[in-house]
Design an enzyme around this catalytic site. Structure first.
Site, PDB file in Angstrom:
ATOM      1  N   ILE A  14      68.726   7.156  42.135  1.00 42.63           N
ATOM      2  CA  ILE A  14      68.557   5.913  42.894  1.00 42.63           C
ATOM      3  C   ILE A  14      68.710   6.191  44.389  1.00 42.63           C
ATOM      4  N   LYS A  36      76.960  16.065  47.287  1.00 44.61           N
ATOM      5  CA  LYS A  36      77.595  17.332  46.868  1.00 44.61           C
ATOM      6  C   LYS A  36      76.592  18.248  46.175  1.00 44.61           C
ATOM      7  N   LEU A  83      76.480   5.478  46.868  1.00 48.71           N
ATOM      8  CA  LEU A  83      75.935   5.659  45.505  1.00 48.71           C
ATOM      9  C   LEU A  83      76.498   6.884  44.801  1.00 48.71           C
ATOM     10  N   ALA A  85      78.186   9.359  42.608  1.00 45.71           N
ATOM     11  CA  ALA A  85      79.013   9.128  41.421  1.00 45.71           C
ATOM     12  C   ALA A  85      78.590  10.087  40.324  1.00 45.71           C
ATOM     13  N   GLU A  86      79.468  10.265  39.371  1.00 43.36           N
ATOM     14  CA  GLU A  86      79.062  10.790  38.066  1.00 43.36           C
ATOM     15  C   GLU A  86      78.542   9.577  37.320  1.00 43.36           C
ATOM     16  N   THR A 132      77.732  -0.968  38.719  1.00 47.46           N
ATOM     17  CA  THR A 132      76.917  -1.111  37.513  1.00 47.46           C
ATOM     18  C   THR A 132      77.303  -2.354  36.705  1.00 47.46           C
ATOM     19  N   ASP A 133      76.358  -2.824  35.893  1.00 49.22           N
ATOM     20  CA  ASP A 133      76.677  -3.957  35.007  1.00 49.22           C
ATOM     21  C   ASP A 133      77.633  -3.536  33.885  1.00 49.22           C
ATOM     22  N   GLU A 134      77.795  -2.214  33.676  1.00 48.23           N
ATOM     23  CA  GLU A 134      78.637  -1.752  32.547  1.00 48.23           C
ATOM     24  C   GLU A 134      80.102  -2.133  32.725  1.00 48.23           C
ATOM     25  N   TYR A 158      83.111   6.253  31.851  1.00 51.14           N
ATOM     26  CA  TYR A 158      82.241   6.013  33.012  1.00 51.14           C
ATOM     27  C   TYR A 158      82.456   4.596  33.551  1.00 51.14           C
ATOM     28  N   SER A 159      82.337   3.592  32.678  1.00 49.45           N
ATOM     29  CA  SER A 159      82.431   2.218  33.190  1.00 49.45           C
ATOM     30  C   SER A 159      83.850   1.900  33.657  1.00 49.45           C
ATOM     31  N   LYS A 162      84.004   3.245  37.152  1.00 51.21           N
ATOM     32  CA  LYS A 162      83.269   2.394  38.098  1.00 51.21           C
ATOM     33  C   LYS A 162      84.030   1.081  38.339  1.00 51.21           C
ATOM     34  N   ASN A 257      66.530  -0.676  22.245  1.00 49.20           N
ATOM     35  CA  ASN A 257      66.171   0.729  22.453  1.00 49.20           C
ATOM     36  C   ASN A 257      64.984   1.160  21.593  1.00 49.20           C
ATOM     37  N   GLY A 291      81.867   4.034  21.146  1.00 55.32           N
ATOM     38  CA  GLY A 291      82.101   2.862  22.001  1.00 55.32           C
ATOM     39  C   GLY A 291      80.821   2.268  22.578  1.00 55.32           C
TER      40      GLY A 291
HETATM   41  P1  NAD Z   1      72.668  10.270  39.694  1.00 51.09           P
HETATM   42  O1  NAD Z   1      73.612  10.925  38.747  1.00 51.09           O
HETATM   43  O2  NAD Z   1      71.206  10.477  39.536  1.00 51.09           O
HETATM   44  O3  NAD Z   1      73.037  10.683  41.194  1.00 51.09           O
HETATM   45  C1  NAD Z   1      74.352  10.786  41.650  1.00 51.09           C
HETATM   46  C2  NAD Z   1      74.344  11.566  42.954  1.00 51.09           C
HETATM   47  O4  NAD Z   1      75.701  11.647  43.423  1.00 51.09           O
HETATM   48  C3  NAD Z   1      73.838  13.017  42.799  1.00 51.09           C
HETATM   49  O5  NAD Z   1      72.944  13.319  43.828  1.00 51.09           O
HETATM   50  C4  NAD Z   1      75.111  13.851  42.899  1.00 51.09           C
HETATM   51  O6  NAD Z   1      74.897  15.140  43.430  1.00 51.09           O
HETATM   52  C5  NAD Z   1      75.958  12.994  43.820  1.00 51.09           C
HETATM   53  N1  NAD Z   1      77.399  13.253  43.659  1.00 51.09           N
HETATM   54  C6  NAD Z   1      78.086  13.311  42.495  1.00 51.09           C
HETATM   55  N2  NAD Z   1      79.383  13.606  42.738  1.00 51.09           N
HETATM   56  C7  NAD Z   1      79.500  13.710  44.090  1.00 51.09           C
HETATM   57  C8  NAD Z   1      80.610  13.981  44.969  1.00 51.09           C
HETATM   58  N3  NAD Z   1      81.839  14.215  44.479  1.00 51.09           N
HETATM   59  N4  NAD Z   1      80.391  13.994  46.300  1.00 51.09           N
HETATM   60  C9  NAD Z   1      79.141  13.764  46.802  1.00 51.09           C
HETATM   61  N5  NAD Z   1      78.068  13.527  46.019  1.00 51.09           N
HETATM   62  C10 NAD Z   1      78.249  13.490  44.683  1.00 51.09           C
HETATM   63  O7  NAD Z   1      73.047   8.724  39.645  1.00 51.09           O
HETATM   64  P2  NAD Z   1      72.111   7.430  39.781  1.00 51.09           P
HETATM   65  O8  NAD Z   1      71.616   7.055  38.451  1.00 51.09           O
HETATM   66  O9  NAD Z   1      71.171   7.615  40.898  1.00 51.09           O
HETATM   67  O10 NAD Z   1      73.232   6.350  40.186  1.00 51.09           O
HETATM   68  C11 NAD Z   1      73.604   6.168  41.545  1.00 51.09           C
HETATM   69  C12 NAD Z   1      74.666   5.092  41.628  1.00 51.09           C
HETATM   70  O11 NAD Z   1      74.175   3.878  41.093  1.00 51.09           O
HETATM   71  C13 NAD Z   1      75.932   5.418  40.847  1.00 51.09           C
HETATM   72  O12 NAD Z   1      77.038   4.961  41.583  1.00 51.09           O
HETATM   73  C14 NAD Z   1      75.771   4.626  39.558  1.00 51.09           C
HETATM   74  O13 NAD Z   1      77.040   4.287  39.025  1.00 51.09           O
HETATM   75  C15 NAD Z   1      75.026   3.414  40.062  1.00 51.09           C
HETATM   76  N6  NAD Z   1      74.159   2.749  39.078  1.00 51.09           N
HETATM   77  C16 NAD Z   1      73.240   3.452  38.360  1.00 51.09           C
HETATM   78  C17 NAD Z   1      72.397   2.783  37.484  1.00 51.09           C
HETATM   79  C18 NAD Z   1      71.325   3.514  36.691  1.00 51.09           C
HETATM   80  O14 NAD Z   1      70.674   2.895  35.855  1.00 51.09           O
HETATM   81  N7  NAD Z   1      71.087   4.785  36.910  1.00 51.09           N
HETATM   82  C19 NAD Z   1      72.496   1.394  37.346  1.00 51.09           C
HETATM   83  C20 NAD Z   1      73.479   0.713  38.088  1.00 51.09           C
HETATM   84  C21 NAD Z   1      74.289   1.394  38.967  1.00 51.09           C
HETATM   85  O1  DAU Z   2      73.565  -0.356  32.889  1.00 55.85           O
HETATM   86  C1  DAU Z   2      73.575   0.490  34.004  1.00 55.85           C
HETATM   87  C2  DAU Z   2      73.852   1.906  33.545  1.00 55.85           C
HETATM   88  O2  DAU Z   2      72.683   2.365  32.891  1.00 55.85           O
HETATM   89  C3  DAU Z   2      74.228   2.838  34.685  1.00 55.85           C
HETATM   90  O3  DAU Z   2      75.416   2.408  35.267  1.00 55.85           O
HETATM   91  C4  DAU Z   2      74.374   4.274  34.188  1.00 55.85           C
HETATM   92  O4  DAU Z   2      74.622   5.150  35.281  1.00 55.85           O
HETATM   93  C5  DAU Z   2      73.096   4.673  33.511  1.00 55.85           C
HETATM   94  O5  DAU Z   2      73.231   5.981  32.958  1.00 55.85           O
HETATM   95  C6  DAU Z   2      72.720   3.688  32.402  1.00 55.85           C
HETATM   96  O6  DAU Z   2      73.656   3.772  31.292  1.00 55.85           O
HETATM   97  P1  DAU Z   2      73.159   3.728  29.777  1.00 55.85           P
HETATM   98  O7  DAU Z   2      74.182   4.371  28.922  1.00 55.85           O
HETATM   99  O8  DAU Z   2      72.703   2.362  29.406  1.00 55.85           O
HETATM  100  O9  DAU Z   2      71.831   4.661  29.925  1.00 55.85           O
HETATM  101  P2  DAU Z   2      71.242   5.834  29.004  1.00 55.85           P
HETATM  102  O10 DAU Z   2      69.891   6.156  29.539  1.00 55.85           O
HETATM  103  O11 DAU Z   2      72.202   6.940  28.811  1.00 55.85           O
HETATM  104  O12 DAU Z   2      71.059   5.113  27.594  1.00 55.85           O
HETATM  105  C7  DAU Z   2      70.249   3.936  27.462  1.00 55.85           C
HETATM  106  C8  DAU Z   2      70.380   3.466  26.014  1.00 55.85           C
HETATM  107  O13 DAU Z   2      69.756   4.429  25.155  1.00 55.85           O
HETATM  108  C9  DAU Z   2      71.819   3.364  25.530  1.00 55.85           C
HETATM  109  O14 DAU Z   2      71.921   2.270  24.634  1.00 55.85           O
HETATM  110  C10 DAU Z   2      72.050   4.659  24.775  1.00 55.85           C
HETATM  111  C11 DAU Z   2      70.677   4.981  24.207  1.00 55.85           C
HETATM  112  N1  DAU Z   2      70.353   6.424  24.090  1.00 55.85           N
HETATM  113  C12 DAU Z   2      70.535   7.219  25.161  1.00 55.85           C
HETATM  114  C13 DAU Z   2      70.259   8.571  25.102  1.00 55.85           C
HETATM  115  C14 DAU Z   2      70.476   9.471  26.296  1.00 55.85           C
HETATM  116  C15 DAU Z   2      69.863   6.919  22.899  1.00 55.85           C
HETATM  117  O15 DAU Z   2      69.667   6.172  21.911  1.00 55.85           O
HETATM  118  N2  DAU Z   2      69.584   8.253  22.827  1.00 55.85           N
HETATM  119  C16 DAU Z   2      69.772   9.111  23.875  1.00 55.85           C
HETATM  120  O16 DAU Z   2      69.508  10.339  23.729  1.00 55.85           O
END
Ligand code: NAD
Ligand code: DAU
Length: 352
Positions: A14, A36, A83, A85-86, A132-134, A158-159, A162, A257, A291
């Site tokens: 993102i 990082k 943004l 995060a792990e 996140t909504d989680e 994770y949640s 956050k 899903n 979970g």
């Molecule tokens: P991502 O894992 O793709 O990217 C995370 C980035 O943070 C990476 O570039 C990583 O190198 C960097 N990072 C990790 N640890 C670090 C540290 N200690 N110092 C500096 N940089 C560090 O994640 P994403 O999916 O792009 O999510 C970005 C943000 O949005 C997160 O905070 C996540 O919780 C939030 N978010 C994600 C989603 C989603 O669907 N992906 C939805 C809602 C919120």
């Molecule tokens: O809701 C926002 C969150 O969405 C963000 O905060 C997280 O960073 C992001 O990773 C995402 O979390 P989810 O756990 O919802 O996303 P993921 O893509 O891991 O999984 C989406 C759904 O699919 C979830 O119900 C788990 C399922 N899944 C996922 C994987 C990786 C499977 O069934 N098989 C899989 O191999």
């Protein structure tokens, strides 16, 4: 340059879309992208903005408080979009400590650096925390939604991390007067997402003829938003959201899903020139995630009514674009999954 905006995690999924939007839309702002470069951060995600005159890349760990203080001083940071995060739930189940360190302590050191640097001069400053909504937990399949008033009830490490970071952000607002804003978004999809998350993992596996591991019975529901629409929402909230407030962001686009996986299979098969149904046999039901939250769904009314934001893309269009992007950019997926990308940043940016 008029002002400096620090975007953390800008080399991730993102973050790279937010950096691209801001570098292009605000040419008179210096955009400092701090990352990082963990396994999820990839400078190739930013290749098209790396040479822009208002773009600066800093490789740093947000947990390093001294370094954060130095970055605020060196660039006189006036705005933060946080943004970094792990972000992967499955990894948090295997390794919760890394999530607590980065997501909680990392956020805390950024908050501390910001409040020291802005002490007594908060006018025009803003710390936007991306969450996140989680954090709200899980909904039943009963048509209810998460609102900004929903009680926090995180279930995964994770949640929980956050949720904790969100509480620290609000604590810094209430205790030290830090000008903060928080946004909580639903599941994002689109280009540059690390292929451990459902959509890019499954597109890649369809291409390679590998199994598609659906957790449980595939009954879990997520609310999907195209990543560029999230970036536009962040732009609106960062610039026009009210200090101290929370804004929910969502796609109003719920999918079970298993239904989403079938759309991915159909779309990828069509674009790969395979006969209809060719990859259906790859769908494999596997043990459920521990979970596993049943359903997420966002009520984004506040964002729409206060700031006029709406998702711009229909899901069918967004999924088509996304599948096409991963199939057209196989090298990107091959590189990030082969681990060879780790040295890219030094080649592209040199040491900083
Ligand atoms: P991502 O894992 O793709 O990217 C995370 C980035 O943070 C990476 O570039 C990583 O190198 C960097 N990072 C990790 N640890 C670090 C540290 N200690 N110092 C500096 N940089 C560090 O994640 P994403 O999916 O792009 O999510 C970005 C943000 O949005 C997160 O905070 C996540 O919780 C939030 N978010 C994600 C989603 C989603 O669907 N992906 C939805 C809602 C919120
Ligand atoms: O809701 C926002 C969150 O969405 C963000 O905060 C997280 O960073 C992001 O990773 C995402 O979390 P989810 O756990 O919802 O996303 P993921 O893509 O891991 O999984 C989406 C759904 O699919 C979830 O119900 C788990 C399922 N899944 C996922 C994987 C990786 C499977 O069934 N098989 C899989 O191999």
């Amino acid at each position: 340059m008029k002002r400096t905006i620090l975007i953390t995690g800008g080399a991730g999924f993102i973050g790279s879309h937010v950096v691209r939007l801001f570098v292009g839309k605000y040419p008179d702002c210096r955009i400092v992208c701090l990352d990082k470069l963990t396994y999820a951060g990839n400078p190739a995600n930013l290749a098209d903005v790396a040479q822009a005159p208002n773009f600066v890349f800093v490789k740093a760990d947000i947990c390093d408080l001294e370094r954060m203080r130095a970055v605020f001083r060196e660039y006189d940071v006036e705005g933060v979009i946080h943004l970094a995060a792990e972000s992967h739930v499955d990894r948090s189940i295997r390794d919760p400590f890394t999530f607590a360190r980065t997501n909680v302590l990392g956020t805390l050191s950024l908050l501390q650096a910001a409040s020291e640097h802005w002490a007594g001069k908060t006018e025009g400053k803003r710390f936007h925390h991306i969450s996140t909504d989680e954090v709200y937990g899980a909904l039943q399949a009963d048509g209810t939604f998460f609102t900004e008033a929903t009680r926090y009830d995180p279930h995964s490490p994770y949640s929980a991390s956050k949720a904790s970071s969100d509480h620290f952000v609000r604590a810094f607002h209430d205790t030290y007067g830090l000008p903060t804003v928080v946004s909580n978004c639903s599941n994002n999809y689109g280009p540059y997402q690390f292929p451990e998350k459902l959509i890019p993992l499954f597109i890649n596996n369809i291409r390679l003829g590998r199994p598609l591991p659906v957790y449980g019975r595939g009954e879990n529901v997520r609310d999907w938003l195209y990543v560029e629409d999230h970036a536009r929402a962040i732009d609106a909230i960062f610039h026009r959201g009210r200090i101290g407030e929370t804004y929910n962001i969502g796609g109003c686009n719920e999918w079970r899903n298993i239904d989403l996986v079938r759309v991915l299979v159909r779309t990828a098969d069509r674009l790969l020139g395979n006969p209809e149904g060719h990859s259906e046999h790859l769908i494999t039901f596997v043990a459920d995630r521990a979970g596993h939250d049943l359903r997420y769904a966002i009520d984004a009314r506040k964002l729409r009514e206060e700031l006029g934001w709406e998702p711009s893309l229909q899901f069918e269009e967004g999924i088509e674009k996304t599948v096409r992007w991963y199939l057209d950019n196989r090298k990107w997926t091959d590189d990030v999954t082969s681990g060879e990308y780790a040295n890219y940043y030094e080649q592209m940016y040199g040491r900083r």
